[in-house]
Write a protein that holds these residues in place. Structure first.
Motif, mmCIF file in Angstrom:
data_model
loop_
_atom_site.group_PDB
_atom_site.id
_atom_site.type_symbol
_atom_site.label_atom_id
_atom_site.label_comp_id
_atom_site.label_asym_id
_atom_site.label_seq_id
_atom_site.Cartn_x
_atom_site.Cartn_y
_atom_site.Cartn_z
ATOM 1 N N ASP A 6 49.995 40.294 52.008
ATOM 2 C CA ASP A 6 49.548 40.040 53.381
ATOM 3 C C ASP A 6 48.017 40.094 53.456
ATOM 4 N N PRO A 7 47.340 39.109 52.858
ATOM 5 C CA PRO A 7 45.875 39.176 52.809
ATOM 6 C C PRO A 7 45.209 39.113 54.182
ATOM 7 N N MET A 8 45.795 38.392 55.125
ATOM 8 C CA MET A 8 45.170 38.277 56.445
ATOM 9 C C MET A 8 45.013 39.646 57.103
ATOM 10 N N LYS A 9 46.009 40.495 56.922
ATOM 11 C CA LYS A 9 45.952 41.849 57.484
ATOM 12 C C LYS A 9 44.740 42.601 56.940
ATOM 13 N N TYR A 10 44.432 42.399 55.663
ATOM 14 C CA TYR A 10 43.327 43.105 55.024
ATOM 15 C C TYR A 10 41.974 42.552 55.446
ATOM 16 N N TYR A 11 41.853 41.235 55.565
ATOM 17 C CA TYR A 11 40.584 40.673 56.021
ATOM 18 C C TYR A 11 40.310 41.066 57.470
ATOM 19 N N ASP A 12 41.355 41.110 58.272
ATOM 20 C CA ASP A 12 41.183 41.478 59.677
ATOM 21 C C ASP A 12 40.725 42.924 59.808
ATOM 22 N N ASN A 13 41.454 43.830 59.172
ATOM 23 C CA ASN A 13 41.144 45.248 59.327
ATOM 24 C C ASN A 13 39.861 45.636 58.593
ATOM 25 N N ASN A 14 39.749 45.248 57.338
ATOM 26 C CA ASN A 14 38.649 45.754 56.520
ATOM 27 C C ASN A 14 37.333 45.042 56.799
ATOM 28 N N VAL A 15 37.351 43.704 56.773
ATOM 29 C CA VAL A 15 36.103 42.955 56.929
ATOM 30 C C VAL A 15 35.707 42.857 58.402
ATOM 31 N N GLY B 215 36.659 44.208 39.073
ATOM 32 C CA GLY B 215 37.651 43.298 38.526
ATOM 33 C C GLY B 215 38.060 43.670 37.112
ATOM 34 N N GLU B 216 38.375 42.668 36.317
ATOM 35 C CA GLU B 216 38.749 42.890 34.919
ATOM 36 C C GLU B 216 37.499 43.311 34.148
ATOM 37 N N PRO B 217 37.485 44.541 33.602
ATOM 38 C CA PRO B 217 36.259 45.027 32.951
ATOM 39 C C PRO B 217 35.819 44.151 31.778
ATOM 40 N N GLN B 218 34.531 43.832 31.767
ATOM 41 C CA GLN B 218 33.933 43.150 30.612
ATOM 42 C C GLN B 218 33.505 44.159 29.555
ATOM 43 N N TYR B 219 33.271 45.396 29.987
ATOM 44 C CA TYR B 219 32.964 46.489 29.073
ATOM 45 C C TYR B 219 33.304 47.795 29.779
ATOM 46 N N LEU B 220 33.461 48.837 28.987
ATOM 47 C CA LEU B 220 33.742 50.165 29.505
ATOM 48 C C LEU B 220 32.830 51.174 28.817
ATOM 49 N N PRO B 221 32.413 52.232 29.519
ATOM 50 C CA PRO B 221 32.696 52.514 30.923
ATOM 51 C C PRO B 221 31.940 51.582 31.855
ATOM 52 N N LEU B 222 32.423 51.500 33.079
ATOM 53 C CA LEU B 222 31.838 50.616 34.073
ATOM 54 C C LEU B 222 30.617 51.277 34.708
ATOM 55 N N ASP B 223 29.459 50.631 34.590
ATOM 56 C CA ASP B 223 28.285 51.102 35.317
ATOM 57 C C ASP B 223 28.028 50.172 36.503
ATOM 58 N N GLU B 224 27.059 50.563 37.325
ATOM 59 C CA GLU B 224 26.816 49.815 38.561
ATOM 60 C C GLU B 224 26.259 48.421 38.310
ATOM 61 N N ALA B 225 25.761 48.159 37.098
ATOM 62 C CA ALA B 225 25.246 46.830 36.763
ATOM 63 C C ALA B 225 26.338 45.875 36.299
ATOM 64 N N HIS B 226 27.541 46.380 36.113
ATOM 65 C CA HIS B 226 28.644 45.516 35.668
ATOM 66 C C HIS B 226 28.873 44.411 36.696
ATOM 67 N N PRO B 227 29.097 43.172 36.248
ATOM 68 C CA PRO B 227 29.356 42.085 37.203
ATOM 69 C C PRO B 227 30.572 42.393 38.077
ATOM 70 N N THR B 228 30.531 41.901 39.302
ATOM 71 C CA THR B 228 31.666 42.046 40.200
ATOM 72 C C THR B 228 32.522 40.790 40.132
ATOM 73 N N ALA B 229 33.815 40.992 40.088
ATOM 74 C CA ALA B 229 34.758 39.868 39.999
ATOM 75 C C ALA B 229 36.142 40.409 40.313
ATOM 76 N N VAL B 230 36.536 40.329 41.563
ATOM 77 C CA VAL B 230 37.751 41.014 42.007
ATOM 78 C C VAL B 230 39.006 40.249 41.598
ATOM 79 N N THR B 231 40.128 40.982 41.531
ATOM 80 C CA THR B 231 41.389 40.396 41.093
ATOM 81 C C THR B 231 42.471 40.432 42.174
ATOM 82 N N ASN B 232 42.143 40.921 43.373
ATOM 83 C CA ASN B 232 43.143 40.990 44.441
ATOM 84 C C ASN B 232 42.446 40.998 45.800
ATOM 85 N N PRO B 233 43.168 40.667 46.876
ATOM 86 C CA PRO B 233 42.551 40.602 48.204
ATOM 87 C C PRO B 233 41.945 41.916 48.665
ATOM 88 N N TYR B 234 42.582 43.044 48.360
ATOM 89 C CA TYR B 234 41.989 44.327 48.725
ATOM 90 C C TYR B 234 40.588 44.464 48.136
#
Length: 338
Positions: free
Chosen positions: A93-102, A130-149
Motif C-alpha cells: 500500500d505505497p499510497m498510504k506511506y506517501y500520504d502519511n510520511n511525505v 538500499g542494497e549495500p555496495q560496501y559494509l559497514p555503511l557510512d554516511e557517504a554511501h550512495p542512497t538507493a532504496v529498495t521499497n516504498p517505505y
C-alpha cells in the motif's frame, strides 16, 4: 534547556527519547495520533521521569493541530518520529506511506515555519542506503532504496536538504537508524505494536510468551553466514541518547543540516537473535523458515564513526541487555494487562 515537541511521542522510540530528554533537563510535549501507540504510555513516561508530560492527540497532516501544539506549549524544537514503517505494508500500500510520511512531514515543516521554529531532528532509516555496495555503511554511501517505505524516508531527507539550502536559519539533524530493540530498564515502556508485530524482537518476545504460536523467518538463502538476514541491532536507550546528543550539537553548530548514522557497527543474523534471546532469558522461541520478504536486503550494519567523532556518542548496551530488557518489558506488560 529546550521545550521539545515529539511527533509520534507515544510510540516506541518517541517514548524512550522523551525519557532521555527529560533526564538531560529538557521539557517535552508529545504529539501523536495513537494509530500505533497508546495514551497510557505517556503515564509510564511520567512515572519514569517524575514530571508531567503533555500529550496532544493529533495528526501531523493536520497543519493547524501541529501549529496549535507548538504555540500552546511554547516548543522551540521538534523531534519527528511520526511515520509508518513496515516494509511489507509499504510494498502492498505505497499510497498510504506517501500520504502519511511525505505529506505529513511537509505539513509539519509548514507548521514549524508558521511558528518560526527551525530546529528539527528527523527520524530517518538505514533503509535509504538500499542494497549495500560496501559494509559497514557510512554516511557517504550512495542512497538507493529498495521499497516504498525507504523511498519515503529518502524523499523526506531530500526535501529537508532543499529546505535547509534555501533557508540557512534551519538546524536539522537527519538520524539514520539501524534496528532499535530492547526496552527501558524499568520495564514500563518498550516496543508494543498494535496487532501482529512487523519487527523481529517484539515478535520473538510474544512467541516466547506464548502470545503468538511461532516466528516466521523470512528467508534462509541470503549470502550471510547462516543464510538469514543480518542487521545492526541497537538498544533503544542508546538510540534515545543519540537524539539528545544530536539536538545539542545542531543547536551549537553553523551547518543547516547534518546526517548521522545511529548504530553499533555489529551485525547479527535473525538466527543469532533467536539463539541469544533463548539463552539469555531461558525460554524457547519456536520458528519456521518462510519465503523472503519483498524489499529486504541480505546484510545491513553501520559505521558509527561519524556520530562518535562529532556527537561524542556511541552505543554502550550489548546484545544481552537488548534481549533481557525486551523480555522484562514483555513480562511486565503481561502483569499489567492481567
Amino acid at each position: 534547556m529546550m521545550k521539545v515537541l515529539l511527533t509520534g511521542g507515544a510510540g516506541y522510540i518517541g517514548s524512550h527519547v522523551a525519557v532521555s530528554l527529560a533526564a538531560a533537563g529538557h521539557d517535552i510535549v508529545c504529539f501523536d495520533n495513537l494509530s500505533n501507540s497508546r495514551a497510557a504510555v505517556i503515564e509510564h513516561v511520567e512515572a519514569i521521569t517524575g514530571q508531567p508530560v503533555p500529550l496532544v492527540v493529533g495528526d501531523i497532516r493536520d497543519r493547524d493541530a501541529v501549529r496549535g501544539a507548538i504555540t500552546d506549549h511554547g516548543a522551540n524544537a521538534v523531534i519527528h518520529f511520526a511515520g509508518l514503517k513496515a516494509v511489507g505494508e509499504s510494498v502492498a500500500d505505497p499510497m498510504k506511506y506517501y500520504d502519511n510520511n511525505v505529506r505529513g512531514t511537509l505539513s509539519l515543516i509548514e507548521a514549524m515555519v508558521d511558528c518560526d521554529v527551525r530546529t528539527l531532528v528527523f527520524s530517518s532509516s538505514a533503509t535509504v542506503y538500499g542494497e549495500p555496495q560496501y559494509l559497514p555503511l557510512d554516511e557517504a554511501h550512495p542512497t538507493a532504496v529498495t521499497n516504498p517505505y525507504g523511498r519515503t524516508k529518502l524523499m523526506i531527507e531530500e526535501m529537508l536538504s532543499d529546505i535547509a539550502a534555501a533557508d540557512p536559519a534551519w538546524r536539522i539533524a537527519v538520524l539514520r537508524y539501524f534496528n532499535p530493540v530492547g526496552a527501558h530498564d524499568s520495564g514500563l515502556i518498550g516496543e508494543d505494536p498494535n496487532g501482529v508485530p512487523n519487527n523481529l524482537m517484539p515478535f520473538i518476545s510474544r512467541v516466547a510468551a506464548g502470545r503468538l504460536p511461532e516466528l516466521a523467518v523470512f528467508g534462509d538463502d541470503y549470502a550471510t553466514p547462516d543464510g538469514t538476514g543480518v542487521r545492526d541491532y541497537i538498544h533503544v536507550d542508546d538510540l534515545a541518547e543519540g537524539h539528545v546528543a544530536a539536538l545539542d550539537r545542531i543547536r551549537a553548530q553553523d551547518d543547516a543540516l547534518s546526517v548521522w548514522n545511529l548504530g553499533t557497527g555489529q551485525g547479527y543474523s535473525v538466527l543469532d537473535m533467536i539463539s541469544a534471546f533463548e539463552r539469555i532469558n531461558n525460554v524457547r522461541v519456536p520458528h519456521r523458515v518462510g519465503p523472503r520478504r519483498p524489499g529486504d536486503v541480505a546484510s545491513c550494519y553501520a559505521s558509527p564513526d561519524r556520530a562518535r567523532d562529532e556527537l561524542g556518542w556511541e552505543a554502550k548496551r550489548d546484545l544481552d541487555a537488548m534481549c533481557a530488557s525486551t523480555w522484562r518489558f514483555e513480562r511486565t506488560a503481561a502483569m499489567r494487562n492481567a
